[in-house]
Write a protein that holds these residues in place. Structure first.
Motif, PDB file in Angstrom:
ATOM      1  N   UNK A 351     -20.064  76.327 -59.473  1.00 57.67           N
ATOM      2  CA  UNK A 351     -18.601  76.355 -59.434  1.00 57.67           C
ATOM      3  C   UNK A 351     -18.023  75.387 -60.461  1.00 57.67           C
ATOM      4  N   UNK A 352     -18.612  74.194 -60.556  1.00 56.19           N
ATOM      5  CA  UNK A 352     -18.112  73.185 -61.499  1.00 56.19           C
ATOM      6  C   UNK A 352     -18.289  73.650 -62.939  1.00 56.19           C
ATOM      7  N   UNK A 353     -19.390  74.364 -63.222  1.00 54.63           N
ATOM      8  CA  UNK A 353     -19.561  74.919 -64.563  1.00 54.63           C
ATOM      9  C   UNK A 353     -18.400  75.857 -64.923  1.00 54.63           C
ATOM     10  N   UNK A 354     -17.905  76.588 -63.941  1.00 51.60           N
ATOM     11  CA  UNK A 354     -16.860  77.586 -64.199  1.00 51.60           C
ATOM     12  C   UNK A 354     -15.490  76.934 -64.403  1.00 51.60           C
ATOM     13  N   UNK A 355     -15.151  75.981 -63.538  1.00 53.19           N
ATOM     14  CA  UNK A 355     -13.778  75.438 -63.553  1.00 53.19           C
ATOM     15  C   UNK A 355     -13.712  73.999 -64.069  1.00 53.19           C
ATOM     16  N   UNK A 356     -14.836  73.435 -64.490  1.00 54.30           N
ATOM     17  CA  UNK A 356     -14.878  72.019 -64.840  1.00 54.30           C
ATOM     18  C   UNK A 356     -13.976  71.617 -65.985  1.00 54.30           C
ATOM     19  N   UNK A 357     -13.876  72.456 -67.022  1.00 57.04           N
ATOM     20  CA  UNK A 357     -13.049  72.101 -68.177  1.00 57.04           C
ATOM     21  C   UNK A 357     -11.582  71.948 -67.774  1.00 57.04           C
ATOM     22  N   UNK A 358     -11.103  72.872 -66.949  1.00 56.31           N
ATOM     23  CA  UNK A 358      -9.721  72.806 -66.502  1.00 56.31           C
ATOM     24  C   UNK A 358      -9.470  71.576 -65.630  1.00 56.31           C
ATOM     25  N   UNK A 359     -10.464  71.217 -64.822  1.00 55.73           N
ATOM     26  CA  UNK A 359     -10.321  70.030 -63.985  1.00 55.73           C
ATOM     27  C   UNK A 359     -10.224  68.769 -64.836  1.00 55.73           C
ATOM     28  N   UNK A 360     -11.048  68.690 -65.864  1.00 55.90           N
ATOM     29  CA  UNK A 360     -11.011  67.508 -66.731  1.00 55.90           C
ATOM     30  C   UNK A 360      -9.680  67.385 -67.465  1.00 55.90           C
ATOM     31  N   UNK A 361      -9.108  68.501 -67.857  1.00 58.26           N
ATOM     32  CA  UNK A 361      -7.844  68.460 -68.594  1.00 58.26           C
ATOM     33  C   UNK A 361      -6.691  67.961 -67.733  1.00 58.26           C
ATOM     34  N   UNK A 362      -6.877  67.967 -66.407  1.00 55.07           N
ATOM     35  CA  UNK A 362      -5.847  67.401 -65.540  1.00 55.07           C
ATOM     36  C   UNK A 362      -5.658  65.911 -65.806  1.00 55.07           C
ATOM     37  N   UNK A 363      -6.739  65.225 -66.208  1.00 52.86           N
ATOM     38  CA  UNK A 363      -6.660  63.789 -66.473  1.00 52.86           C
ATOM     39  C   UNK A 363      -5.857  63.498 -67.739  1.00 52.86           C
ATOM     40  N   UNK A 364      -5.876  64.438 -68.666  1.00 48.07           N
ATOM     41  CA  UNK A 364      -5.196  64.241 -69.943  1.00 48.07           C
ATOM     42  C   UNK A 364      -5.853  65.107 -70.995  1.00 48.07           C
ATOM     43  N   UNK A 365      -5.181  65.342 -72.111  1.00 46.08           N
ATOM     44  CA  UNK A 365      -5.716  66.263 -73.132  1.00 46.08           C
ATOM     45  C   UNK A 365      -7.024  65.799 -73.759  1.00 46.08           C
ATOM     46  N   UNK A 366      -7.295  64.509 -73.797  1.00 46.79           N
ATOM     47  CA  UNK A 366      -8.526  64.021 -74.425  1.00 46.79           C
ATOM     48  C   UNK A 366      -9.746  64.137 -73.523  1.00 46.79           C
ATOM     49  N   UNK A 367      -9.541  64.389 -72.218  1.00 44.67           N
ATOM     50  CA  UNK A 367     -10.656  64.371 -71.268  1.00 44.67           C
ATOM     51  C   UNK A 367     -11.501  65.642 -71.322  1.00 44.67           C
ATOM     52  N   UNK A 368     -10.990  66.711 -71.909  1.00 44.88           N
ATOM     53  CA  UNK A 368     -11.771  67.943 -72.005  1.00 44.88           C
ATOM     54  C   UNK A 368     -13.052  67.774 -72.796  1.00 44.88           C
ATOM     55  N   UNK A 369     -13.137  66.751 -73.643  1.00 38.24           N
ATOM     56  CA  UNK A 369     -14.351  66.515 -74.430  1.00 38.24           C
ATOM     57  C   UNK A 369     -15.534  66.119 -73.564  1.00 38.24           C
ATOM     58  N   UNK A 370     -15.281  65.805 -72.287  1.00 42.07           N
ATOM     59  CA  UNK A 370     -16.377  65.449 -71.394  1.00 42.07           C
ATOM     60  C   UNK A 370     -17.074  66.630 -70.769  1.00 42.07           C
ATOM     61  N   UNK A 371     -16.594  67.869 -71.021  1.00 44.23           N
ATOM     62  CA  UNK A 371     -17.173  69.049 -70.361  1.00 44.23           C
ATOM     63  C   UNK A 371     -18.663  69.232 -70.636  1.00 44.23           C
ATOM     64  N   UNK A 372     -19.170  69.082 -71.870  1.00 38.45           N
ATOM     65  CA  UNK A 372     -20.611  69.260 -72.105  1.00 38.45           C
ATOM     66  C   UNK A 372     -21.488  68.315 -71.283  1.00 38.45           C
TER      67      UNK A 372
END
Length: 474
Positions: A351-372
């Protein structure tokens, strides 16, 4: 009036489908209402997981809001200090937060009320004094060597030291409540009430014009920690007064310390193993990078909650079955805990693999880089889930020393890998170091459980073909 799932299935579905679903309904009824050990353990595990899921939602929302309110830099400073305080709060208990889970069922089983009363009082006093000493030494260290730290960490670290006595007291009280199977008192104060108070206090402080920085956040943590720990103490004492008969206390401090100290090493290195990457990232990299790494790790924390829930429901049963010599029920219960740990963990990772990027972006625009980082960290988490709460089984069976050796070695490997990989590979290096350390821990705990207890604590051995092929005792 009680809700019956079996009755609901019978009324809601036709005869043919109802017959197929009836065992599921009956099993749910058993988990909710039966008083046998297996049902009680499942009920506690379900409650623990439910509370941790609610807690995860609350904590996630609060972390998102804190990151938004404070910005990447100040949020990163807060993360480093708060993680360090939580680690030291666990260490300051000196192992009594888990030792109490072993001693309470043992004394209840033996009917030794004097020792039971003694360990309930002694563990809290011992932990509180030890934590206060930890805090004092920390403050002295900051006074003497604070100039070696970045200035933005200094005041938050002083405030973090103030939280240690109450963090330790709360840890020990959580263990007491677990030992008596009181899931509400072991889970709600730490995982529901405290995060809500932190968030509410921080919001109030910002509304009153306080700066949105790590100092204000740590002040909110102090308020929340003291309120929840003292409230938990009052509620726990009332329930103990109704459960444990009054009378003289007997103390066996050398026995308790002898059991608790190896557990202290196990618990300490377990906490360090799961958090040291954040601290080393904070050492090598700027606070905004710590914030991104922490957000990724926090998002995957739901997978840890499965393990925590099963451990919360199972530790006292491990102790009871091992103490009574009931090897058949012990092996069957290990099989149950493996299923309860692995399959939900696998589902949550997907589940986290599917929605994880969107969850990280909630913290701020720079947090999406943590998805990998999810893909690297999940390898170690899934491997760890495949052996269930093996270290809890070993500890409750008196094998805490081998656990201590395993966690010491694993922690050292983790430290070496973090220091070697983070300067070269950044956040990916930290994630890789943590996953490798978890893989080594998994192999070591599996072989220790097999060699010391004769039990193959691995999820594949829960299936009959694998058991027959290997002669596994499960």
């Amino acid at each position: 009036m009680r809700l019956s799932f079996a009755g609901a299935v019978e009324r809601a579905f036709g005869a043919r489908l109802g017959r197929r679903l009836m065992p599921v309904g009956s099993r749910l009824d058993s988990i909710l209402y039966d008083s046998d050990d297996r049902s009680v353990s499942q009920r506690i595990a379900v409650i623990a997981f439910g509370v941790r899921v609610v807690s995860a939602a609350i904590a996630y929302v609060s972390q998102v809001l804190l990151a938004r309110w404070m910005g990447d830099f100040e949020y990163g400073v807060f993360v480093v200090v708060w993680v360090g305080a939580v680690i030291l709060g666990g260490l300051a208990c000196l192992g009594f937060q888990t030792a109490i889970v072993r001693f309470v069922p043992e004394y209840v089983e033996r009917g030794d009320s004097a020792l039971l009363r003694g360990v309930l009082v002694g563990s809290r006093v011992y932990g509180f004094i030890a934590a206060t000493l930890f805090a004092g030494l920390g403050i002295l260290g900051l006074l003497g060597f604070g100039d070696a730290l970045s200035s933005y960490y200094l005041i938050p670290l002083y405030l973090g030291a103030v939280t240690l006595p109450m963090l330790a007291l709360s840890e020990i009280q959580d263990g007491m409540a677990r030992a008596f199977s009181w899931a509400d008192l072991s889970l709600w104060p730490t995982y529901i009430v405290r995060p809500v108070i932190i968030l509410a206090t921080m919001a109030l402080a910002l509304g009153l014009g306080w700066a949105p920085d790590a100092v204000t956040a740590m002040g909110s943590v102090i308020v929340a920690t003291y309120v929840t720990s003292i409230g938990q103490l009052i509620l726990l004492q009332r329930r103990l007064g109704r459960t444990v008969p009054s009378g003289p206390r007997q103390y066996q401090p050398m026995l308790w310390i002898g059991v608790a100290l190896p557990i202290f090493v196990v618990e300490g290195f377990f906490n360090l193993l799961t958090n040291v990457d954040i601290l080393v990232v904070g050492y090598f990299m700027a606070p905004d990078q710590v914030a991104i790494y922490f957000a990724a790790a926090k998002t995957l924390a739901l997978v840890h909650f499965v393990y925590f829930a099963v451990r919360a429901g199972g530790a006292q049963r491990f102790s009871k079955y091992y103490t009574s010599g009931d090897t058949q029920r012990l092996a069957a219960f290990v099989r149950d805990t493996l299923h309860w740990t692995f399959w939900p963990s696998l589902a949550l990772i997907l589940v986290i693999f599917i929605v994880g990027k969107q969850l990280l972006l909630l913290f701020g625009p720079s947090f999406g880089s943590g998805y990998p980082l999810f893909f690297i960290l999940s390898v170690g988490l899934l491997a760890r889930a495949s052996i269930g709460p093996a270290e809890s089984l070993l500890t409750m069976a008196g094998q805490q020393r081998i656990c201590a050796a395993i966690y010491t070695a694993t922690f050292l490997v983790n430290i070496v890998l973090n220091f070697a990989l983070i300067p070269r590979f950044g956040l990916a290096g930290a994630a890789f170091a943590t996953s490798v350390a978890l893989l080594l821990e998994t192999f070591a705990l599996y072989f220790a459980t097999r060699n010391r207890l004769g039990i193959r604590s691995f999820v594949l051995f829960t299936f009959p073909p694998f058991r027959r092929a290997t002669g596994a005792v499960l």
